[in-house]
Design an enzyme around this catalytic site. Structure first.
Site, PDB file in Angstrom:
ATOM      1  N   HIS F  46      64.108 -16.713 -26.153  1.00  4.28           N
ATOM      2  CA  HIS F  46      63.630 -16.493 -24.787  1.00  4.28           C
ATOM      3  C   HIS F  46      63.839 -17.708 -23.881  1.00  4.28           C
ATOM      4  CE1 HIS F  46      62.061 -12.611 -25.752  1.00  4.28           C
ATOM      5  NE2 HIS F  46      61.237 -13.068 -26.670  1.00  4.28           N
ATOM      6  N   ARG F  71      64.350 -21.778 -32.663  1.00  3.92           N
ATOM      7  CA  ARG F  71      64.135 -20.340 -32.745  1.00  3.92           C
ATOM      8  C   ARG F  71      65.448 -19.687 -32.356  1.00  3.92           C
ATOM      9  NH1 ARG F  71      59.715 -16.404 -30.143  1.00  3.92           N
ATOM     10  NH2 ARG F  71      60.478 -17.195 -28.161  1.00  3.92           N
ATOM     11  N   GLU F 147      55.830  -9.687 -35.575  1.00  2.00           N
ATOM     12  CA  GLU F 147      55.441  -9.436 -34.183  1.00  2.00           C
ATOM     13  C   GLU F 147      55.671  -7.990 -33.750  1.00  2.00           C
ATOM     14  OE1 GLU F 147      57.679 -12.015 -31.620  1.00  2.00           O
ATOM     15  OE2 GLU F 147      59.528 -11.785 -32.742  1.00  2.00           O
ATOM     16  N   ASP F 173      54.437 -10.396 -28.374  1.00  2.00           N
ATOM     17  CA  ASP F 173      55.105  -9.237 -28.946  1.00  2.00           C
ATOM     18  C   ASP F 173      54.199  -8.463 -29.902  1.00  2.00           C
ATOM     19  OD1 ASP F 173      57.687  -8.935 -27.853  1.00  2.00           O
ATOM     20  OD2 ASP F 173      58.375 -10.714 -28.908  1.00  2.00           O
TER      21      ASP F 173
HETATM   22 MG   LIG Z   1      58.390 -12.667 -29.754  1.00  2.00          MG
END
Ligand SMILES: [Mg+2]
Ligand SMILES: [Mg+2]
Ligand SMILES: [Mg+2]
Ligand SMILES: [Mg+2]
Ligand SMILES: [Mg+2]
Ligand SMILES: [Mg+2]
Lengths: 256, 256, 256, 256, 256, 256
Positions: F46, F71, F147, F173
């Site tokens: 993200h 990540r 998630e 999430d």
């Molecule tokens: Mg997430």
């Protein structure tokens, strides 16, 4: 503030082996920083590197502990101060031809009252450790390049500049400057008059209490220069090392 | 050293069609280099391009054989020498107003003893072929922009500068300089006094044995300028070509 | 959340004129965004643009109010979600050949429970205004490209996919897919069987309550396509516009 | 041409709150532009930002409506004019020490006959709206930094420079310049003699009909400065805000 | 379309010497392209290079005439097709373990009906010369890396894949795959069982009418491999060449 | 090989405080690395960061000694292996929903025979110190994000995956996944059912001998999570820290 490794080696009476970067990439800088140089200079003058390319190179070399220097493009306060704010521990300034230019160079790397450097060491506050404001004037070095006929004439005057740490000889330009196009430009001069000019600068620097540095093409010539008394020697650069190694590898393969 | 295509065309008595890049991207440069220009100039002055953006553009144009030029941001030795070391075959320098400035310009693009250019053509050694050190002074061109009232007054003096290859007229600035804000700045002037000024510069250049170049907005005006005797004409740039073509495409669609 | 201009025009019964970017530069994107397109798509598939190049383009277009879309490189959740998090208001996904693929596409652009999009609209929270979490599923569009023989066979199935906003025809690939190398690939097909295929897709889409979009080379063909009923038409791209305008400018000059 | 928000607030008798960017990233610029500042300055002097890094930052801030300013690295026409062509609505120039320097600064930001700015606002033509050529001289502001002993001595002279919009105080450099290394450099001075110096500059500026601006570390000091009469106050920068918030977050966690 | 130099050398019965790039810089790529390699591969798998970094490298190598290849990160249609659209003349794909994977690889590099490559060779249309659409399927090569135990088992199956040009052995991974961590990973294997495995792949490839390629650390081993019959040999890469040359230079200096 | 600081703290029974980077800049990364975090994760999912932007960030953090994690955007072998080759000491992988996916994740981060990671740690060989080939499998960690509703159902299965170091909870999430759009997505959940879900995952992880990590918005919640038993807590990110601090600074000023 983290000590300047170049000054430390000098204080110990040891010569400095300097590497040289002309490729604008942080990974090649990180690779070079792992090879055992005492200091490495990013060449913003003839290197194919601008300011935006140089910052990640300084960052990528930080972990190695090698002392980062910058050759600035010209005697320009903006370029010099930006290099220092980004964390360089010294500047090598090309084409210093007069005492006045040498004084300007010194003024750009020292805070008032010693000079006119503007305060705002944005990255250096992170990379150089605590105490920057108080200690930078003592740690940062500045070397004036002696590489023209005019500089050679004004040598004693330039060397008398307070605050100048030393001189750095660019043999290609010095040959052009003293001999015109009589000899091909390049490093590792063997012409007696060029060796004499180089030694003249070296000895004048030492008489004036300044350091002397020489740009070299090969480790052999650099070692010889250290024997003459040079305090810092640059050996080759990333471009020549890469091109030379690749060319040798291709040639070896083709000949087998 | 690969010959300078601009000089070659001039030697053959042909005018040079020059393209112009203001978008800092190597793919748009590669596209422009495929369109048939004789030379293409990267505009480091008014273009939205800095040094770090310009290098890949020079590289991307190399295969095309088009002659790469650079308009530097100002009369500054660092910018000029860096452009040449990166492989430019000529510099167009804005705002040359006096003979002294023209002499400085020449000095920055020639090696000693003709000038003070520092030796270290890091990329040019690869892109320009063998012989650079010996031949660069003959191949590299420098054009002084005549675009102010002061330059117009000093025209003869500027044109008498040894080593200057020619002058380059920036019509927008020249109009501002000679007429103030009386006319909107822009290319392809039609005011009689501006055409006269442009032709005055052209003819003075030719009398002085120098080349004359003009920045144009349209191929029609550029062709007319060649008819007047101009040796190099720039037509539009990547920004105007793209914006114009997109605007026309949208308008056509909206009107259908 | 700022409304999706594409959906708004569709709600008003108006066709959408879409621009197309294949040059990875934020200034060319800003220029294109000023030309009057309703939406502009950054082409991460065939454009010479990667993710790191696309972000500043999205930012540079924001002020224009043009609706930003992205053609993703492939049906890949990472690429699709990263484009949306960076602020795209829709994705055009190439090579959707089956209902299962269309369902995956939809799932990647919708938050649970409608889909599997992961939450973290880092830039969109700034660029799209308040309400993103609640409204994104309604505003973001996804278009499946129909451009292979397999997709053509599965057309009805694909069009029945819930949540799919429409289909987008790539005429070059569709021609290759339906005709092999019998015809040169390209836009603006005139072969009767290709026009028929294109209209078949169009009408099937409308029957299924979906939007239909077509990639075009010229405004004339695009206008014709709007006449057939297409809801969104792309006309040319930055590469073709720039190359075409430069080539025409050079040719005009050479012929004068 | 879109109005200069800084001048508008001044015309309304309101002080300007200015943000400051030293991180060369377009997303952090976009984030900062969403926080409610009246203007935001990209720091090309001490910021770790060069020209190539600054352009996408200007683009990313455009949609916010915040007025974009640039602190240039030095009094250099190339840097100043490139910043303006890229869309800056004003320049803050460091280290203006004399009337002559102030006059040069003004000349670089005004078109003839008021100054010597060269015409070619490549990006500004897109970002600033129609009318740039005619209105830029009225909208663009230039602020001279008063931050040395010499500038302090020449204060009245500098302030009398026609066309100069105001002065900007750099407290760190001013302290170094007036007091040497007696005090640690920094913002938000509390030493009586520094407060007096700051107020002296402020009042002299107002007497001369110029604006006065101050660089601050905290909103409290900035608010106090507005109380004294300052027309523009900068509060902190992205580096300090990020470092401060992260350090506080880590400390809070460690102490829990 | 410009011919694929690798295929041309193969047609002449000559082995191909391939260079390897892991540093994401267009100048180091340009330097490497001047050293006499027949082809040069940009390593998008283990190289510290992403797509946005690779494009200028392809452009910088274009003028040299060296054949540009790309090692893609994985068997992924987006990465493979983007590399080809950007001008690569071939892809080396890691970790091909089954016939199905080899078929997918082939399908990604060939246009329908031979494969599923999507049409849009945006840069290749400029760099590869006219005729791309018709000739690319014949000129572009694809090599499957055989470097796991599974691939070794499926060797005959993989080699029977229509359209696959050959196999490329990664000795480090192959050693890991066949021997686990019994031997340190690396090139230039001397263990009899590894030499046997390498020769087994070589001979199986030739029996199947495919080319065989080997990654090597030294020119000596590469020359030996050519003696065994390998059709393409990679020797070292930019990282190792640079690090090795710098390390040798430093060591030589230290020992003098 | 330099030890993994995360594993070391865990071995000492201490929780790990993790920072988070979503701004693609090496200077902001260097700043964050100076604030006292134990580890810092570059968010390629993200975050507004791609691979080409992440490499200089890893380099800029190296000197700090903070443990660098990444990540990755998705469960994709190319992204995961490239992150590790560039020097990451661990990967956090989003959206692991099944045992099979968890096994694939593990396989991508371990060399054969434990996994299928391909050998070529180009930068890690420089940044991680000697011994990488032999020790990487022991030092590198992989955390599967739990998630989604599906992951929650398959929790025990996922946790039984050999070689998986732990699970990482993404509360935004997870809330979407378990509750749909009933609650606004975000961190620091206070709904009893969400706290229960989070604790369920935590305790299941510990029962399975795995580590548990939680993404948090504030140091207070993170400290509470450590009290519950979490082994690693992320607190906020660069975007929120910068935006929050700037917003607070502006608000404070406006209110004074
Ligand atoms: Mg997430
Ligand atoms: Mg020199
Ligand atoms: Mg001009
Ligand atoms: Mg297509
Ligand atoms: Mg200051
Ligand atoms: Mg391998």
């Amino acid at each position: 503030m983290i000590r300047n490794g170049v000054k430390q080696r000098w204080a110990e009476g040891k010569p400095v082996l300097n590497g040289w970067l002309s490729i604008a990439n942080s990974f090649s800088a990180e690779i070079m920083a792992a090879q055992g140089y005492d200091s490495i200079t990013i060449d913003l003058q003839h290197g194919i590197v601008g300011y935006d390319g140089a910052v990640p190179m300084l960052q990528a070399m930080r972990a190695s502990g090698v002392t980062p220097l910058v050759r600035v493009p010209w005697l320009d306060p903006a370029d010099i101060m930006k290099a220092l704010d980004a964390g360089a521990y010294g500047v090598i300034c090309p084409m210093i031809n007069t005492r006045a230019e040498a004084e300007r160079l010194v003024s750009y790397v020292r805070y008032p009252p010693a000079g006119v450097r503007s305060f705002g060491p944005s990255r250096a506050l992170f990379s150089a450790g605590p105490g920057y404001a108080a200690e930078a004037d003592d740690e940062i070095i500045c070397l004036a390049m002696i590489e023209t006929a005019q500089a050679y004439e004004n040598l004693e005057d330039i060397l008398a500049t307070p605050g100048l740490d030393g001189v750095y000889i660019g043999p290609a330009d010095l040959t052009l400057g003293l001999q015109g196009k009589r000899y091909a430009p390049g490093f590792d001069r063997r012409e007696p008059e060029m060796i004499e000019a180089i030694k003249t600068i070296l000895h004048a620097a030492h008489r004036a209490g300044k350091r002397a540095a020489l740009h070299n093409g090969t480790p052999d010539y650099a070692a010889e220069a250290v024997g003459w008394g040079f305090d810092l020697v640059t050996v080759s650069n990333d471009v020549r090392l890469l091109a030379g190694a690749a060319e040798a590898s291709v040639r070896t393969f083709r000949e087998l």
